[in-house]
Design an enzyme around this catalytic site. Structure first.
Site, mmCIF file in Angstrom:
data_model
loop_
_atom_site.group_PDB
_atom_site.id
_atom_site.type_symbol
_atom_site.label_atom_id
_atom_site.label_comp_id
_atom_site.label_asym_id
_atom_site.label_seq_id
_atom_site.Cartn_x
_atom_site.Cartn_y
_atom_site.Cartn_z
ATOM 1 N N ARG A 25 -66.157 -58.451 60.065
ATOM 2 C CA ARG A 25 -67.437 -58.920 60.830
ATOM 3 C C ARG A 25 -66.883 -59.902 61.862
ATOM 4 O O ARG A 25 -68.050 -60.040 62.734
ATOM 5 C CB ARG A 25 -68.225 -59.618 59.607
ATOM 6 C CG ARG A 25 -69.606 -60.189 60.072
ATOM 7 C CD ARG A 25 -70.317 -60.736 58.776
ATOM 8 N NE ARG A 25 -71.552 -61.439 59.112
ATOM 9 C CZ ARG A 25 -72.860 -61.094 59.373
ATOM 10 N NH1 ARG A 25 -73.161 -59.934 59.003
ATOM 11 N NH2 ARG A 25 -73.558 -61.877 59.585
ATOM 12 N N ILE A 49 -77.757 -59.884 64.219
ATOM 13 C CA ILE A 49 -77.013 -59.402 63.169
ATOM 14 C C ILE A 49 -77.476 -59.842 61.757
ATOM 15 O O ILE A 49 -77.615 -60.996 61.527
ATOM 16 C CB ILE A 49 -75.510 -59.690 63.487
ATOM 17 C CG1 ILE A 49 -74.642 -58.726 62.239
ATOM 18 C CG2 ILE A 49 -75.073 -61.047 63.727
ATOM 19 C CD1 ILE A 49 -73.353 -58.554 62.638
ATOM 20 N N SER A 50 -77.742 -58.614 61.161
ATOM 21 C CA SER A 50 -78.200 -59.176 59.651
ATOM 22 C C SER A 50 -77.351 -59.970 58.963
ATOM 23 O O SER A 50 -75.898 -59.750 59.042
ATOM 24 C CB SER A 50 -78.371 -57.963 58.889
ATOM 25 O OG SER A 50 -79.721 -57.117 59.353
ATOM 26 N N ALA A 51 -77.685 -60.658 57.734
ATOM 27 C CA ALA A 51 -76.694 -61.252 56.938
ATOM 28 C C ALA A 51 -75.933 -60.297 56.254
ATOM 29 O O ALA A 51 -76.235 -59.147 55.805
ATOM 30 C CB ALA A 51 -77.653 -62.375 56.150
#
Length: 215
Positions: A25, A49-51
């Protein structure tokens, strides 16, 4: 990060854990931001950006539709992180397509992927990111076994239902102020089954102009 998600019971699939360890990530988040903190992050152009826990949830929901040789579509692909995860899961002979309507994000996501372990898949063409309106899907490589949407639609776009393969699954946040993560399964006869997985909070799935304007 993966151990943290496993410890909290968010991540149960061994396959998804392996993929999230394979695709780092840190390569996909803005420089200087804490890559492994379990929260969404701004990536510019009013996009996020999503968790990690949401990525884990979506990957688990789609896992059986991301087998080698299958086709996956990632709408609102942003940084390219989840598209890269899909590509790793469907290799070899599979195809993962990201669609993002902000050209600058497409450009930066391709650079991110080139710096990741998914780089060979980009080079061989089984992983690609395109500039386009994700609400229209990406007909060229349809139908898709798995479709993921990374922004909330007021209703499910018909083009995505059309491009979903019989036996396939679509995961999409739906709603305006109150949103639910919907899981849409298309039976082999084309019948749709829709259920709500959980309440979520995503940025809107909208036009490029509205997004840049701030919705």
């Amino acid at each position: 990060m993966v151990e943290h998600l496993q410890g909290y019971g968010v991540l149960r699939s061994k396959k998804v854990a392996e993929v999230m360890e394979t695709i780092d990530r840190a390569v996909f988040v803005p420089e200087g931001t804490p890559a492994y903190v379990d929260s969404p992050m701004q990536i510019g152009y009013n996009a996020t950006i999503s968790a990690p826990h949401m990525h884990a949830m979506c990957l688990e929901l789609l896992e059986n539709h991301l087998k080698p040789g299958m086709h996956a579509l990632d709408v609102g692909s942003g940084t390219g992180y989840l598209t890269a995860c899909f590509a790793v899961m469907v290799r070899p002979q599979g195809r993962a397509i990201g669609v993002e309507h902000i050209p600058e994000l497409v450009e930066s996501s391709i650079k991110n992927i080139q710096n990741s372990t998914a780089a060979p898949l980009l080079k061989e063409g089984s992983l690609a990111v395109h500039v386009g309106d994700g609400r229209e899907g990406w007909a060229e490589f349809a139908p898709y076994d798995a479709i993921h949407v990374g922004a909330a639609a007021p209703e499910i776009p018909p083009a995505l239902i059309e491009q979903l393969k019989p036996g396939g699954r679509l995961v999409i946040p739906v709603g305006n102020i109150f949103q639910d993560l919907k899981v849409v399964d298309k039976d082999v006869d084309g019948t749709l089954t829709v259920r709500s997985e959980t309440s979520v909070r995503y940025v809107p799935l909208t036009s490029r102009e509205a997004q840049i304007r701030g919705y």
